[in-house]
Write a protein that holds these residues in place. Structure first.
Motif, PDB file in Angstrom:
ATOM      1  N   LYS A 127      83.798  31.028  28.931  1.00 29.33           N
ATOM      2  CA  LYS A 127      83.842  32.633  28.443  1.00 29.33           C
ATOM      3  C   LYS A 127      84.088  33.321  29.474  1.00 29.33           C
ATOM      4  CE  LYS A 127      80.348  32.925  24.586  1.00 29.33           C
ATOM      5  NZ  LYS A 127      79.241  33.556  24.088  1.00 29.33           N
ATOM      6  N   LEU A 128      83.428  33.112  30.590  1.00 30.35           N
ATOM      7  CA  LEU A 128      83.899  34.054  31.912  1.00 30.35           C
ATOM      8  C   LEU A 128      85.214  33.819  32.512  1.00 30.35           C
ATOM      9  CD1 LEU A 128      80.547  33.407  33.996  1.00 30.35           C
ATOM     10  CD2 LEU A 128      81.179  35.669  32.680  1.00 30.35           C
ATOM     11  N   LEU A 129      85.636  32.474  32.289  1.00 29.02           N
ATOM     12  CA  LEU A 129      87.173  32.417  32.715  1.00 29.02           C
ATOM     13  C   LEU A 129      88.227  33.180  31.490  1.00 29.02           C
ATOM     14  CD1 LEU A 129      87.161  28.687  33.869  1.00 29.02           C
ATOM     15  CD2 LEU A 129      87.519  30.892  35.326  1.00 29.02           C
ATOM     16  N   ALA A 130      87.787  32.938  30.200  1.00 30.44           N
ATOM     17  CA  ALA A 130      88.662  33.609  29.425  1.00 30.44           C
ATOM     18  C   ALA A 130      88.738  35.028  29.548  1.00 30.44           C
ATOM     19  CB  ALA A 130      87.989  33.237  27.906  1.00 30.44           C
ATOM     20  N   GLN A 131      87.596  35.784  29.917  1.00 32.49           N
ATOM     21  CA  GLN A 131      87.427  37.114  30.301  1.00 32.49           C
ATOM     22  C   GLN A 131      88.522  37.761  31.454  1.00 32.49           C
ATOM     23  OE1 GLN A 131      83.557  38.201  30.735  1.00 32.49           O
ATOM     24  NE2 GLN A 131      82.828  38.288  28.668  1.00 32.49           N
ATOM     25  N   ILE A 132      88.556  36.898  32.274  1.00 35.37           N
ATOM     26  CA  ILE A 132      89.180  36.858  33.687  1.00 35.37           C
ATOM     27  C   ILE A 132      90.439  36.631  33.439  1.00 35.37           C
ATOM     28  CG2 ILE A 132      89.638  36.032  36.175  1.00 35.37           C
ATOM     29  CD1 ILE A 132      86.626  35.269  36.106  1.00 35.37           C
ATOM     30  N   GLU A 133      90.835  35.713  32.756  1.00 38.52           N
ATOM     31  CA  GLU A 133      92.325  35.458  32.199  1.00 38.52           C
ATOM     32  C   GLU A 133      92.741  36.328  31.302  1.00 38.52           C
ATOM     33  OE1 GLU A 133      91.893  31.249  31.131  1.00 38.52           O
ATOM     34  OE2 GLU A 133      91.962  30.732  33.104  1.00 38.52           O
ATOM     35  N   PHE A 134      93.873  37.072  31.477  1.00 38.35           N
ATOM     36  CA  PHE A 134      94.592  38.047  30.600  1.00 38.35           C
ATOM     37  C   PHE A 134      95.314  37.290  29.597  1.00 38.35           C
ATOM     38  CE2 PHE A 134      92.947  40.370  33.984  1.00 38.35           C
ATOM     39  CZ  PHE A 134      93.872  40.842  34.775  1.00 38.35           C
ATOM     40  N   GLU A 175      78.381  19.036  34.446  1.00 44.73           N
ATOM     41  CA  GLU A 175      77.479  18.028  33.934  1.00 44.73           C
ATOM     42  C   GLU A 175      76.665  18.641  32.821  1.00 44.73           C
ATOM     43  OE1 GLU A 175      75.465  16.539  36.919  1.00 44.73           O
ATOM     44  OE2 GLU A 175      77.053  15.714  38.220  1.00 44.73           O
ATOM     45  N   ASN A 176      76.779  19.973  32.890  1.00 44.26           N
ATOM     46  CA  ASN A 176      75.802  20.658  31.794  1.00 44.26           C
ATOM     47  C   ASN A 176      76.873  21.445  30.853  1.00 44.26           C
ATOM     48  OD1 ASN A 176      74.146  22.591  30.249  1.00 44.26           O
ATOM     49  ND2 ASN A 176      72.821  22.700  32.234  1.00 44.26           N
ATOM     50  N   PRO A 177      76.631  21.125  29.368  1.00 41.37           N
ATOM     51  CA  PRO A 177      77.757  21.414  28.378  1.00 41.37           C
ATOM     52  C   PRO A 177      77.297  23.230  28.258  1.00 41.37           C
ATOM     53  CG  PRO A 177      76.401  19.640  27.596  1.00 41.37           C
ATOM     54  CD  PRO A 177      76.043  19.712  28.852  1.00 41.37           C
ATOM     55  N   LYS A 178      76.052  23.571  28.530  1.00 41.87           N
ATOM     56  CA  LYS A 178      75.802  24.914  28.153  1.00 41.87           C
ATOM     57  C   LYS A 178      76.406  25.906  29.413  1.00 41.87           C
ATOM     58  CE  LYS A 178      71.320  24.908  25.858  1.00 41.87           C
ATOM     59  NZ  LYS A 178      69.898  25.260  25.764  1.00 41.87           N
ATOM     60  N   LYS A 179      76.288  25.421  30.507  1.00 45.07           N
ATOM     61  CA  LYS A 179      77.146  25.964  31.574  1.00 45.07           C
ATOM     62  C   LYS A 179      78.512  25.914  31.351  1.00 45.07           C
ATOM     63  CE  LYS A 179      73.281  25.519  35.098  1.00 45.07           C
ATOM     64  NZ  LYS A 179      72.884  25.134  36.400  1.00 45.07           N
ATOM     65  N   GLN A 180      78.912  24.891  31.060  1.00 47.26           N
ATOM     66  CA  GLN A 180      80.421  24.862  30.839  1.00 47.26           C
ATOM     67  C   GLN A 180      80.978  25.969  29.620  1.00 47.26           C
ATOM     68  OE1 GLN A 180      81.402  20.640  29.757  1.00 47.26           O
ATOM     69  NE2 GLN A 180      81.450  20.087  31.659  1.00 47.26           N
ATOM     70  N   LYS A 181      80.272  26.139  28.674  1.00 46.20           N
ATOM     71  CA  LYS A 181      80.674  27.113  27.831  1.00 46.20           C
ATOM     72  C   LYS A 181      80.424  28.432  28.170  1.00 46.20           C
ATOM     73  CE  LYS A 181      80.076  24.932  23.368  1.00 46.20           C
ATOM     74  NZ  LYS A 181      79.739  25.335  21.920  1.00 46.20           N
ATOM     75  N   ALA A 182      79.469  28.634  29.147  1.00 45.89           N
ATOM     76  CA  ALA A 182      79.323  30.261  29.694  1.00 45.89           C
ATOM     77  C   ALA A 182      80.310  30.260  30.785  1.00 45.89           C
ATOM     78  CB  ALA A 182      77.924  29.962  30.539  1.00 45.89           C
ATOM     79  N   LEU A 183      80.838  29.032  31.533  1.00 45.14           N
ATOM     80  CA  LEU A 183      81.900  29.277  32.466  1.00 45.14           C
ATOM     81  C   LEU A 183      83.304  29.561  31.697  1.00 45.14           C
ATOM     82  CD1 LEU A 183      83.069  29.190  35.134  1.00 45.14           C
ATOM     83  CD2 LEU A 183      83.176  26.712  35.167  1.00 45.14           C
TER      84      LEU A 183
END
Length: 126
Positions: free
Chosen positions: A119-126, A109-117
């Motif tokens: 970014k983190l997922l992009a770092q985890i996924e190669f 529900e929070n766009p800021k938290k979605q963007k942070a998530l």
């Protein structure tokens, strides 16, 4: 003489020399044998071996020998040291906890938290 007769003869000689009856001599020989085997009992050694930190394990071993600690006392000291220096959670447990918290959080529900998530997922996924 067979080995049994020879052993009985040696026990009788020791009995005379030590001015003890043969039962006491046998008891004394067993005590000497146990002392020659090592400083602590097997159960105490296995309890101490479970301590992962080498410095703590060595200190506990030395304390056990010096103070003739019982197995209960050893286990109490191990438990106390774990409470003082708790083991950090494993990576697997950290992941499970983070995943659980993520599902409870209102990330969706929070766009800021979605963007942070993202970014983190992009770092985890190669």
């Amino acid at each position: 003489m067979n080995p049994i007769e020879e052993t009985e003869g040696i026990l009788q000689l020791l009995s005379l020399r030590l001015n003890q009856d043969t039962d006491n001599v046998v008891s004394l020989l067993y005590r000497m044998q146990n002392e020659a085997k090592g400083e602590i009992e097997y159960t105490k050694a296995t309890a101490i071996a479970r301590v992962k930190d080498l410095a703590q394990r060595t200190a506990l071993l030395e304390e056990t020998i010096a103070d003739s600690l019982s197995l209960t006392q050893i286990n109490e000291r191990i438990k106390a040291s774990r409470q003082v220096n708790p083991e950090p959670p494993s990576l697997k447990n950290r992941y499970k906890e983070a995943s659980s918290q993520l599902q409870k959080a209102k990330v969706w529900e929070n766009p800021k938290k979605q963007k942070a998530l993202e970014k983190l997922l992009a770092q985890i996924e190669f």
